[in-house]
Design an enzyme around this catalytic site. Structure first.
Site, short mmCIF file in Angstrom:
data_model
loop_
_atom_site.label_atom_id
_atom_site.label_comp_id
_atom_site.label_asym_id
_atom_site.label_seq_id
_atom_site.Cartn_x
_atom_site.Cartn_y
_atom_site.Cartn_z
NE ARG A 1 -0.51 6.29 -2.83
CZ ARG A 1 -0.26 5.11 -2.28
NH1 ARG A 1 0.89 4.52 -2.51
NH2 ARG A 1 -1.15 4.52 -1.51
CE1 TYR B 1 -3.26 2.98 0.70
CE2 TYR B 1 -1.95 3.36 2.68
CZ TYR B 1 -2.91 3.77 1.79
OH TYR B 1 -3.53 5.00 1.96
CB SER C 1 -3.89 12.44 5.44
OG SER C 1 -5.01 11.83 4.84
CE1 TYR D 1 -8.27 12.35 -0.94
CE2 TYR D 1 -7.44 11.82 1.25
CZ TYR D 1 -7.35 11.72 -0.13
OH TYR D 1 -6.34 11.01 -0.68
CG HIS E 1 -1.88 11.43 -4.62
ND1 HIS E 1 -2.79 12.37 -4.25
CD2 HIS E 1 -2.02 10.43 -3.71
CE1 HIS E 1 -3.46 11.97 -3.18
NE2 HIS E 1 -3.00 10.79 -2.83
CE LYS F 1 0.08 16.18 -1.26
NZ LYS F 1 -0.62 14.98 -1.71
CD GLN G 1 -5.36 15.54 2.32
OE1 GLN G 1 -4.90 14.60 2.96
NE2 GLN G 1 -6.51 15.47 1.65
NE ARG H 1 -3.39 4.51 -5.39
CZ ARG H 1 -3.89 5.36 -4.49
NH1 ARG H 1 -4.27 4.92 -3.32
NH2 ARG H 1 -3.99 6.63 -4.77
C1 LIG Z 1 0.60 5.44 1.17
C2 LIG Z 1 0.28 6.83 0.71
C3 LIG Z 1 -0.89 7.43 1.13
C4 LIG Z 1 -1.18 8.76 0.75
N1 LIG Z 1 -2.29 9.37 1.25
C5 LIG Z 1 -2.51 10.69 0.96
C6 LIG Z 1 -3.59 11.39 1.56
O1 LIG Z 1 -4.33 10.84 2.37
N2 LIG Z 1 -3.74 12.69 1.24
C7 LIG Z 1 -2.90 13.34 0.36
O2 LIG Z 1 -3.07 14.53 0.10
N3 LIG Z 1 -1.88 12.68 -0.22
C8 LIG Z 1 -1.65 11.40 0.07
N4 LIG Z 1 -0.57 10.75 -0.47
C9 LIG Z 1 0.34 11.50 -1.36
C10 LIG Z 1 1.43 12.21 -0.57
O3 LIG Z 1 0.91 13.29 0.16
C11 LIG Z 1 2.51 12.76 -1.48
O4 LIG Z 1 1.93 13.54 -2.49
C12 LIG Z 1 3.35 11.66 -2.11
O5 LIG Z 1 3.62 10.64 -1.19
C13 LIG Z 1 4.65 12.23 -2.61
O6 LIG Z 1 5.42 11.27 -3.26
P1 LIG Z 1 6.58 10.43 -2.56
O7 LIG Z 1 5.91 9.37 -1.77
O8 LIG Z 1 7.33 9.92 -3.73
O9 LIG Z 1 7.37 11.38 -1.70
C14 LIG Z 1 -0.28 9.44 -0.10
C15 LIG Z 1 0.90 8.82 -0.53
C16 LIG Z 1 1.19 7.54 -0.12
C17 LIG Z 1 2.49 6.91 -0.56
#
Ligand SMILES: Cc1cc2nc3c(=O)[nH]c(=O)nc-3n(C[C@H](O)[C@H](O)[C@H](O)COP(=O)(O)O)c2cc1C
Length: 380
Positions: free
Chosen positions: A282, A28, A110, A133, A279, A255, A131, A168
């Site tokens: 993702r 995950y 988050s 949602y 993100h 963001k 942050q 995913r």
């Molecule tokens: C497991 C996971 C969960 C995430 N959940 C959120 C979230 O709840 N809210 C959000 O704004 N971004 C979320 N993100 C994105 C991160 O805020 C961020 O944009 C991202 O991890 C940056 O890339 P990096 O992991 O390569 O540093 C998530 C990323 C990951 C890896």
């Protein structure tokens, strides 16, 4: 050196994390979406950025201190919002919030993580960002924003890159998609990671603490998935941003920006800063790496809005590359979660210290005295 010398890179922490936490939790955290193209492109294209040193120039010392929204932080990077953190390591949002506070860097909580706005604020003396949602119901939106304001959050972050959930495959296979399910395979994986299992039992099953007041009691996992689907409406637009801008007196950040169009909209709607982000690869596997739009966006709009960046940053040199390419500040998601999944309560401190040490070394090597000087070292 202030960090544990057994783990001198984010990659070492990732390898250790993989051994410490169950496969479904690691996948995950670690995965991107679809075929993971964008995930890998983020780091590989960022690493194509090259910097020029000036060895014979007079050097008066290099400082990592960086001002953002009128606050001086001790380093130009912060902890990005990550959902379900308690699944990867119990108590991890608290561990990271505390470490961020001690190192004077920003921590973003988050909406869908496992500690509350109030607790994050308590641990950071009101410095944690939040942050949001986007909730479907205005009543819920207003209540959450009110809680963030009462907790003295200085910055509210809204998201534009989740009009749909990312596709995913690993999470679908592991039953972590919406609605989630705990299958026998996942339960067996927990038995293979006893330390994780014991710590999780000690801290209790992780809960969505921000959302707890609004969730009907006793939801099973399937009902929880339905609740999440009904509670949030991902696609952001002018009608949704305007009331938030009116309501929120602090700084407002958008963001997930990856285009000039969205940057212009953000400026028009009175947003104070953007995080150029995909993100962490993702959401849109066919998208660009963030360093590509970053350069154009910061050059064209950097004097009208604060331009920050995340996605793919895994080291001090990566932070330097992003800043040389126009980011005023950077964020990391996975790097910190690998750290805390690998080293538990020491993971936040270790990861921040490691990144600071690496970045300091880069600055001294370049003869870059202030973080705002990185663009002068970019080889175009
Ligand atoms: C497991 C996971 C969960 C995430 N959940 C959120 C979230 O709840 N809210 C959000 O704004 N971004 C979320 N993100 C994105 C991160 O805020 C961020 O944009 C991202 O991890 C940056 O890339 P990096 O992991 O390569 O540093 C998530 C990323 C990951 C890896």
């Amino acid at each position: 050196m202030k960090f544990d010398t057994r783990y001198p890179s984010i990659d070492d922490l990732r390898t250790k994390a993989q051994k410490k936490i169950p496969k479904f939790a690691f996948e995950y955290l670690d995965g991107g979406c679809n075929e993971d193209v964008n995930l890998h492109r983020n780091t590989s294209e960022l690493r194509e950025v090259q910097l020029k040193p000036n060895y014979l120039r007079k050097h008066h010392g290099s400082s990592l201190k960086t001002k953002l929204f009128g606050v001086e932080y001790d380093a130009p990077f912060g902890i990005a919002p990550v959902g379900l953190q308690g699944l990867m390591w119990p108590n991890s949002p608290e561990i990271l919030a505390k470490a961020a506070f001690e190192h004077n860097i920003p921590f973003i909580l988050s909406t869908v993580t496992t500690t509350s706005i109030e607790r994050a604020s308590e641990l950071t003396e009101g410095k944690a960002w939040f942050q949001l949602y986007h909730p479907t119901e205005n009543r819920l939106r207003d209540d959450i924003i009110k809680r963030a304001a009462e907790a003295e959050c200085p910055v509210l972050v809204i998201l534009c890159d989740v009009p749909t959930f990312g596709f995913r495959p690993r999470d679908i296979r592991n039953g972590l998609a919406m609605p989630p399910k705990m299958n026998l395979k996942n339960i067996l994986q927990v038995f293979g990671r006893p330390h994780w299992g014991i710590e999780t039992l000690k801290h209790g099953i992780p809960n969505f603490e921000v959302l707890k007041p609004y969730m009907p009691k006793g939801l099973d996992l399937k009902q929880l998935g339905k609740f999440m689907d009904q509670t949030f409406s991902g696609r952001l637009n002018e009608e949704k941003i305007k009331p938030i801008r009116d309501m929120w007196k602090g700084k407002l950040v958008l963001k997930g920006v990856a285009s000039e169009y969205d940057t212009e909209e953000a400026i028009r709607l009175g947003i104070d800063g953007i995080i150029v982000s995909n993100h962490g690869g993702r959401q849109l596997d066919a998208g660009q790496s963030t360093v590509k739009p970053l350069a154009t966006i910061s050059e064209k709009y950097g004097n009208q809005i604060e331009v920050m960046m995340d996605s793919g940053v895994r080291s001090g040199p990566d932070v330097a590359r992003a800043m040389a390419s126009g980011a005023k500040f950077t964020f990391m998601g996975r790097s910190f979660m690998y750290g805390v999944s690998a080293l538990g309560k020491n993971g936040g401190n270790h990861t921040i210290s490691l990144l600071k040490t690496e970045l300091q070394q880069v600055m001294e090597q370049l003869c870059c005295e202030k973080t705002t000087d990185f663009p002068n070292h970019l080889i175009k």
